[in-house]
Design a protein around this motif. Structure first.
Motif, short mmCIF file in Angstrom:
data_model
loop_
_atom_site.label_atom_id
_atom_site.label_comp_id
_atom_site.label_asym_id
_atom_site.label_seq_id
_atom_site.Cartn_x
_atom_site.Cartn_y
_atom_site.Cartn_z
N LEU A 1 -4.24 -1.99 -11.88
CA LEU A 1 -3.77 -2.80 -13.01
C LEU A 1 -4.42 -4.17 -12.95
O LEU A 1 -4.61 -4.73 -11.88
N GLN B 1 -2.07 -15.31 12.92
CA GLN B 1 -2.52 -14.00 12.40
C GLN B 1 -3.94 -14.06 11.87
O GLN B 1 -4.34 -15.07 11.30
N PHE C 1 -2.09 -6.42 14.47
CA PHE C 1 -3.05 -6.42 13.36
C PHE C 1 -4.34 -5.74 13.79
O PHE C 1 -4.98 -6.19 14.75
N GLY D 1 -5.32 -5.20 7.50
CA GLY D 1 -4.38 -4.61 6.53
C GLY D 1 -2.97 -5.10 6.80
O GLY D 1 -2.00 -4.41 6.45
N GLY E 1 3.36 -5.77 -7.74
CA GLY E 1 3.64 -4.33 -7.71
C GLY E 1 3.69 -3.81 -6.28
O GLY E 1 4.62 -3.09 -5.89
N GLY E 2 2.67 -4.17 -5.49
CA GLY E 2 2.63 -3.74 -4.08
C GLY E 2 3.80 -4.31 -3.30
O GLY E 2 4.38 -3.63 -2.45
N PRO F 1 -0.50 -11.54 0.90
CA PRO F 1 -1.73 -11.51 0.11
C PRO F 1 -1.84 -10.40 -0.94
O PRO F 1 -2.93 -10.13 -1.41
N GLY G 1 -2.94 -1.85 -5.49
CA GLY G 1 -2.75 -3.26 -5.81
C GLY G 1 -4.07 -3.96 -5.51
O GLY G 1 -5.08 -3.71 -6.16
C1 LIG Z 1 -3.35 -10.92 6.31
C2 LIG Z 1 -2.20 -10.09 5.84
C3 LIG Z 1 -0.89 -10.54 6.02
C4 LIG Z 1 0.19 -9.77 5.57
N1 LIG Z 1 1.44 -10.24 5.76
C5 LIG Z 1 2.49 -9.54 5.28
C6 LIG Z 1 3.83 -10.04 5.43
O1 LIG Z 1 4.08 -11.09 5.99
N2 LIG Z 1 4.84 -9.30 4.95
C7 LIG Z 1 4.63 -8.10 4.32
O2 LIG Z 1 5.60 -7.48 3.89
N3 LIG Z 1 3.38 -7.61 4.16
C8 LIG Z 1 2.31 -8.30 4.62
N4 LIG Z 1 1.04 -7.80 4.47
C9 LIG Z 1 0.86 -6.48 3.86
C10 LIG Z 1 0.61 -6.50 2.33
O3 LIG Z 1 0.08 -7.73 1.92
C11 LIG Z 1 1.88 -6.20 1.56
O4 LIG Z 1 2.42 -4.94 1.87
C12 LIG Z 1 1.63 -6.25 0.04
O5 LIG Z 1 2.86 -6.22 -0.61
C13 LIG Z 1 0.75 -5.11 -0.46
O6 LIG Z 1 0.40 -5.40 -1.81
P1 LIG Z 1 -0.93 -4.85 -2.46
O7 LIG Z 1 -0.90 -5.26 -3.88
O8 LIG Z 1 -2.13 -5.26 -1.68
O9 LIG Z 1 -0.70 -3.29 -2.34
P2 LIG Z 1 -1.72 -2.18 -1.78
O10 LIG Z 1 -2.07 -2.48 -0.37
O11 LIG Z 1 -2.84 -2.01 -2.74
O12 LIG Z 1 -0.77 -0.90 -1.82
C14 LIG Z 1 0.33 -0.81 -0.95
C15 LIG Z 1 1.31 0.23 -1.49
O13 LIG Z 1 1.87 -0.26 -2.70
C16 LIG Z 1 1.63 0.66 -3.77
N5 LIG Z 1 1.43 -0.10 -5.01
C17 LIG Z 1 0.60 -1.15 -5.23
N6 LIG Z 1 0.75 -1.60 -6.49
C18 LIG Z 1 1.70 -0.82 -7.06
C19 LIG Z 1 2.29 -0.77 -8.36
N7 LIG Z 1 1.96 -1.62 -9.34
N8 LIG Z 1 3.23 0.18 -8.61
C20 LIG Z 1 3.58 1.08 -7.63
N9 LIG Z 1 3.06 1.08 -6.39
C21 LIG Z 1 2.13 0.13 -6.12
C22 LIG Z 1 0.38 1.45 -3.35
O14 LIG Z 1 0.31 2.70 -4.01
C23 LIG Z 1 0.62 1.56 -1.86
O15 LIG Z 1 1.53 2.61 -1.62
C24 LIG Z 1 -0.04 -8.54 4.92
C25 LIG Z 1 -1.36 -8.09 4.73
C26 LIG Z 1 -2.42 -8.85 5.18
C27 LIG Z 1 -3.82 -8.36 4.94
#
Ligand SMILES: Cc1cc2nc3c(=O)[nH]c(=O)nc-3n(C[C@H](O)[C@H](O)[C@H](O)COP(=O)(O)OP(=O)(O)OC[C@H]3O[C@@H](n4cnc5c(N)ncnc54)[C@H](O)[C@@H]3O)c2cc1C
Length: 297
Positions: A76, A207, A252, A213, A124-125, A120, A57
């Motif tokens: 994507l 935070q 964190f 991450g 998809g993620g 953030p 993502g």
């Molecule tokens: C400052 C900060 C605060 C955060 N706060 C929260 C929070 O409050 N709650 C929370 O739940 N998370 C939180 N997170 C974690 C993160 O933001 C989430 O898990 C987010 O949903 C990950 O999305 P991403 O697009 O960055 O995925 P990535 O980090 O790029 O990937 C995470 C996983 O999702 C999969 N993935 C990504 N896109 C797809 C797709 N299109 N299809 C299939 N699989 C996919 C990847 O393969 C991987 O397994 C935080 C992160 C940070 C840095």
């Protein structure tokens, strides 16, 4: 690269530096980074190669190890970033940022999706991770998601099909979320905006918001939160190389300056070990760690 890569309309980048496109800004390269032009292009790619894939993502929940990733990392972008409301439902491409959907919903007086403003990542993620905060998770608002399987076919799966649990769905690692549909309800613009502002304010004071991450470990079953256990073993502020468990929120990990992925992972493992010794509780990584470690000299 021993595998043959099919001729696509999108773009391949060889030895792509993933530091620049993930939140921790550490780690090695992807053997190949593939940005498909659209759904059809992605399906064509999948149908014409059996190379291992990983979908990225925006890397906000990811630690890419220093030795990099074999195979093709799929990212994507254009072609997966349109969204449109119909009544109180919103259909969206999976590359859209969560906060853009929250903002769009707010602009149309659609309540229920406010929590997305402070996560953030991409849609998809968020679906793969059943992301959530402030009492709402993806499973509370998702109607369905379109998933492309490794053979390039698309399946529409309902909320129930995805078997959501805490920060987890049953989406396999080689399956790709390409589209989703969320359901909100009629809300007042004022209430929606005020909820979002409060969430963002709360985040800012509790935070870290850069070079991290998100939560390192998932909260274990039982009475303790992961951060309480980390705090109790002296993890808050603990450093290794350029890695640190944040003083602001000790679940964190942050890259303070020039951390390697190994610094971050080793520090996490060290604290995890201490928690196991003291409490008999095995913390589980919430951050996804991918790729090869570089062997220590
Ligand atoms: C400052 C900060 C605060 C955060 N706060 C929260 C929070 O409050 N709650 C929370 O739940 N998370 C939180 N997170 C974690 C993160 O933001 C989430 O898990 C987010 O949903 C990950 O999305 P991403 O697009 O960055 O995925 P990535 O980090 O790029 O990937 C995470 C996983 O999702 C999969 N993935 C990504 N896109 C797809 C797709 N299109 N299809 C299939 N699989 C996919 C990847 O393969 C991987 O397994 C935080 C992160 C940070 C840095």
């Amino acid at each position: 690269m021993t595998h043959h890569l099919p001729p696509v309309r999108g773009r391949y980048t060889y030895q792509a530096d993933l530091k620049k496109i993930t939140w921790f800004q550490v780690g090695g390269s992807a053997e190949v980074l593939f940005k498909p032009a659209d759904e059809e292009d992605l399906a064509f790619f999948l149908q014409n190669t059996n190379i291992p894939i990983f979908t990225l993502g925006v890397g906000s929940n990811l630690l890419v190890r220093d030795g990099g990733i074999d195979g093709v990392v799929i990212r994507l972008g254009k072609g997966f970033n349109e969204y449109k409301a119909s009544g109180y439902t919103i259909e969206t491409g999976s590359a859209v940022l969560d906060r853009n959907i929250a903002e769009y919903a707010a602009s149309l007086n659609i309540g229920g999706l406010e929590f997305l403003c402070s996560i953030p990542g991409t849609i998809g993620g968020a679906i793969k991770m059943n992301a959530g905060c402030y009492g709402t998770e993806i499973k509370d608002v998702l109607l369905w998601a379109d998933i492309m399987t490794r053979d390039g076919k698309v399946q529409r799966r309902t909320n129930g099909d995805l078997e959501f649990s805490y920060r987890h769905s049953n989406i396999k690692n080689d399956e790709i979320v390409i589209k989703a549909c969320f359901k909100g309800y009629h809300g007042s613009q004022e209430n929606i905006r005020s909820k979002m502002e409060k969430m963002l304010e709360q985040r800012a004071i509790t935070q870290p918001s850069k070079l991290t991450g998100g939560s390192t470990f998932a909260n274990p079953d039982g009475d303790y939160k992961a951060w309480e256990l980390i705090d109790a073993v002296g993890g808050r502020g603990k450093r290794l190389g350029g890695a640190e468990f944040s003083n602001l929120h000790c679940n964190f990990l942050i890259n303070t300056e020039n951390a390697t992925a190994q610094d971050l992972e080793d520090l996490g493992e060290e604290v995890k070990e201490k928690v196991l010794e003291k409490f008999g509780i095995e913390l589980k990584w919430e951050i996804h760690r991918i790729g090869h470690r570089i062997a220590k000299k």
